[in-house]
Motif scaffolding. Structure first.
Motif, PDB file in Angstrom:
ATOM      1  N   ALA A  85      55.910  -4.160  22.409  1.00  0.00           N
ATOM      2  CA  ALA A  85      54.855  -5.123  22.755  1.00  0.00           C
ATOM      3  C   ALA A  85      55.427  -6.394  23.375  1.00  0.00           C
ATOM      4  N   LEU A  86      56.719  -6.662  23.151  1.00  0.00           N
ATOM      5  CA  LEU A  86      57.313  -7.915  23.637  1.00  0.00           C
ATOM      6  C   LEU A  86      58.121  -7.748  24.926  1.00  0.00           C
ATOM      7  N   VAL A  87      58.208  -6.513  25.410  1.00  0.00           N
ATOM      8  CA  VAL A  87      59.058  -6.247  26.577  1.00  0.00           C
ATOM      9  C   VAL A  87      58.516  -6.891  27.858  1.00  0.00           C
ATOM     10  N   ASP A  88      57.219  -6.716  28.119  1.00  0.00           N
ATOM     11  CA  ASP A  88      56.632  -7.229  29.370  1.00  0.00           C
ATOM     12  C   ASP A  88      56.849  -8.721  29.533  1.00  0.00           C
ATOM     13  N   PHE A  89      56.580  -9.446  28.448  1.00  0.00           N
ATOM     14  CA  PHE A  89      56.734 -10.902  28.497  1.00  0.00           C
ATOM     15  C   PHE A  89      58.168 -11.264  28.900  1.00  0.00           C
ATOM     16  N   GLN A  90      59.152 -10.568  28.299  1.00  0.00           N
ATOM     17  CA  GLN A  90      60.556 -10.880  28.597  1.00  0.00           C
ATOM     18  C   GLN A  90      60.913 -10.498  30.040  1.00  0.00           C
ATOM     19  N   HIS A  91      60.368  -9.369  30.522  1.00  0.00           N
ATOM     20  CA  HIS A  91      60.639  -8.964  31.908  1.00  0.00           C
ATOM     21  C   HIS A  91      60.063  -9.973  32.888  1.00  0.00           C
ATOM     22  N   ARG A  92      58.824 -10.425  32.616  1.00  0.00           N
ATOM     23  CA  ARG A  92      58.202 -11.409  33.515  1.00  0.00           C
ATOM     24  C   ARG A  92      59.000 -12.708  33.504  1.00  0.00           C
ATOM     25  N   PHE A  93      59.462 -13.092  32.311  1.00  0.00           N
ATOM     26  CA  PHE A  93      60.243 -14.328  32.219  1.00  0.00           C
ATOM     27  C   PHE A  93      61.531 -14.212  33.035  1.00  0.00           C
ATOM     28  N   ALA A  94      62.173 -13.053  32.931  1.00  0.00           N
ATOM     29  CA  ALA A  94      63.464 -12.848  33.606  1.00  0.00           C
ATOM     30  C   ALA A  94      63.316 -12.764  35.128  1.00  0.00           C
ATOM     31  N   ALA A  95      62.091 -12.548  35.603  1.00  0.00           N
ATOM     32  CA  ALA A  95      61.878 -12.369  37.048  1.00  0.00           C
ATOM     33  C   ALA A  95      61.691 -13.703  37.776  1.00  0.00           C
ATOM     34  N   GLN A  96      61.752 -14.809  37.050  1.00  0.00           N
ATOM     35  CA  GLN A  96      61.491 -16.109  37.675  1.00  0.00           C
ATOM     36  C   GLN A  96      62.676 -16.596  38.516  1.00  0.00           C
ATOM     37  N   GLU A  97      62.355 -17.132  39.681  1.00  0.00           N
ATOM     38  CA  GLU A  97      63.369 -17.773  40.530  1.00  0.00           C
ATOM     39  C   GLU A  97      63.635 -19.186  40.021  1.00  0.00           C
ATOM     40  N   PRO A  98      64.832 -19.752  40.173  1.00  0.00           N
ATOM     41  CA  PRO A  98      65.976 -19.113  40.817  1.00  0.00           C
ATOM     42  C   PRO A  98      66.769 -18.217  39.859  1.00  0.00           C
ATOM     43  N   GLY A  99      66.430 -18.243  38.576  1.00  0.00           N
ATOM     44  CA  GLY A  99      67.170 -17.422  37.631  1.00  0.00           C
ATOM     45  C   GLY A  99      66.741 -17.726  36.210  1.00  0.00           C
ATOM     46  N   ALA A 100      67.221 -16.907  35.286  1.00  0.00           N
ATOM     47  CA  ALA A 100      66.827 -17.083  33.895  1.00  0.00           C
ATOM     48  C   ALA A 100      67.975 -16.728  32.959  1.00  0.00           C
ATOM     49  N   VAL A 101      67.992 -17.445  31.852  1.00  0.00           N
ATOM     50  CA  VAL A 101      68.942 -17.152  30.779  1.00  0.00           C
ATOM     51  C   VAL A 101      68.109 -16.678  29.594  1.00  0.00           C
ATOM     52  N   LEU A 102      68.389 -15.494  29.103  1.00  0.00           N
ATOM     53  CA  LEU A 102      67.678 -14.988  27.923  1.00  0.00           C
ATOM     54  C   LEU A 102      68.701 -14.732  26.841  1.00  0.00           C
ATOM     55  N   ASP A 103      68.427 -15.222  25.638  1.00  0.00           N
ATOM     56  CA  ASP A 103      69.360 -14.906  24.555  1.00  0.00           C
ATOM     57  C   ASP A 103      68.650 -14.163  23.434  1.00  0.00           C
ATOM     58  N   GLY A 104      69.392 -13.222  22.814  1.00  0.00           N
ATOM     59  CA  GLY A 104      68.793 -12.401  21.756  1.00  0.00           C
ATOM     60  C   GLY A 104      69.772 -11.395  21.205  1.00  0.00           C
ATOM     61  N   ARG A 105      69.292 -10.169  21.016  1.00  0.00           N
ATOM     62  CA  ARG A 105      70.141  -9.126  20.443  1.00  0.00           C
ATOM     63  C   ARG A 105      70.304  -7.938  21.400  1.00  0.00           C
ATOM     64  N   ASP A 106      69.295  -7.727  22.265  1.00  0.00           N
ATOM     65  CA  ASP A 106      69.257  -6.517  23.100  1.00  0.00           C
ATOM     66  C   ASP A 106      69.032  -6.856  24.563  1.00  0.00           C
ATOM     67  N   ILE A 107      69.394  -8.055  24.966  1.00  0.00           N
ATOM     68  CA  ILE A 107      69.079  -8.479  26.337  1.00  0.00           C
ATOM     69  C   ILE A 107      69.956  -7.722  27.337  1.00  0.00           C
ATOM     70  N   GLY A 108      71.255  -7.687  27.089  1.00  0.00           N
ATOM     71  CA  GLY A 108      72.156  -6.995  28.021  1.00  0.00           C
ATOM     72  C   GLY A 108      72.050  -5.479  27.939  1.00  0.00           C
ATOM     73  N   THR A 109      71.598  -4.950  26.814  1.00  0.00           N
ATOM     74  CA  THR A 109      71.559  -3.493  26.633  1.00  0.00           C
ATOM     75  C   THR A 109      70.216  -2.880  26.994  1.00  0.00           C
ATOM     76  N   VAL A 110      69.095  -3.574  26.699  1.00  0.00           N
ATOM     77  CA  VAL A 110      67.766  -2.967  26.844  1.00  0.00           C
ATOM     78  C   VAL A 110      66.841  -3.761  27.777  1.00  0.00           C
ATOM     79  N   ILE A 111      66.739  -5.058  27.567  1.00  0.00           N
ATOM     80  CA  ILE A 111      65.745  -5.850  28.312  1.00  0.00           C
ATOM     81  C   ILE A 111      66.193  -6.092  29.751  1.00  0.00           C
ATOM     82  N   CYS A 112      67.428  -6.519  29.935  1.00  0.00           N
ATOM     83  CA  CYS A 112      67.938  -6.814  31.278  1.00  0.00           C
ATOM     84  C   CYS A 112      69.282  -6.119  31.495  1.00  0.00           C
ATOM     85  N   PRO A 113      69.295  -4.779  31.520  1.00  0.00           N
ATOM     86  CA  PRO A 113      70.586  -4.082  31.673  1.00  0.00           C
ATOM     87  C   PRO A 113      71.242  -4.353  33.028  1.00  0.00           C
TER      88      PRO A 113
END
Ligand code: DC
Length: 193
Positions: A85-113
């Motif tokens: 349920a939380l994936v879409d929100f994180q994907h939309r956030f990561a799509a913002q120009e000029p860039g985004a920093v996301l921190d968590g547990r699964d960002i590099g493995t699942v959300i933003c591989p």
């Protein structure tokens, strides 16, 4: 294409501090994804419905940083439907120009591989417990037990467990000052740009 920096690591490793500093330095948006899970846990009731109906106001609750909110977040974060349920929100956030920093547990493995930079921030258990105890005005020994319990749950769950992506740069902040850790992180990003 936006530039994405994915930062993962266990609780109190310093990833939040590094994420905020990188976002300020490079002028990128920053999302602390732990807050999504903390807010979902804090809403109470059915965690899946809570995650599906999460809104911006839910992320401003005053008790969200407490150790209890962290434990509740870790428990509901193991439910695959909550994570979905939380994936879409994180994907939309990561799509913002000029860039985004996301921190968590699964960002590099699942959300933003496909993130251009992946950092996996670690620190010794003792250092992390002392940091979190100072932050929350709590007992370091009690914090140590809580952090270890949370890390175990976060790493051993089947859904998007805490682990470094194969291409992540590991940054151990145990013996680094905040400024040194930030300088190393900035240097790592600069090399990748
Ligand atoms: O980063 P934090 O301590 O605020 O995170 C609280 C809990 O939320 C953490 O123990 C596990 C969960 N979490 C997660 O499963 N995936 C994320 N990307 C971020 C947090």
């Amino acid at each position: 294409m936006p530039f994405i920096i994915a930062i993962d690591g266990p609780a109190a490793s310093g990833k939040g501090t590094i994420a905020r500093a990188l976002s300020a330095h490079f002028g990128f948006h920053h999302l602390d994804t732990g807050l999504l899970y903390r807010a979902t846990g804090a809403k109470g009731g059915d965690p899946v419905l809570a995650a599906q109906s999460l809104c911006a106001d839910d992320l401003t609750g005053s008790g969200l940083r407490s150790a209890e909110a962290g434990q509740a977040a870790s428990r509901i974060a193991a439910i695959p439907e909550v994570r979905a349920a939380l994936v879409d929100f994180q994907h939309r956030f990561a799509a913002q120009e000029p860039g985004a920093v996301l921190d968590g547990r699964d960002i590099g493995t699942v959300i933003c591989p496909h993130a251009q930079v992946k950092l996996y921030v670690v620190a010794s258990d003792r250092v992390r417990a002392e940091r979190r105890a100072a932050e929350l005005g709590a007992d370091p020994a009690e914090m140590l037990v809580q952090l270890q319990e949370r890390d175990r749950r976060d790493s051993e769950r089947a859904a998007a467990p805490l682990r470094p992506a194969d291409d992540a740069v590991v940054l151990d902040t145990s013996t680094l000052s905040v400024d040194q850790a930030i300088a190393l992180a900035i240097e790592t990003v600069r090399k990748a740009r």
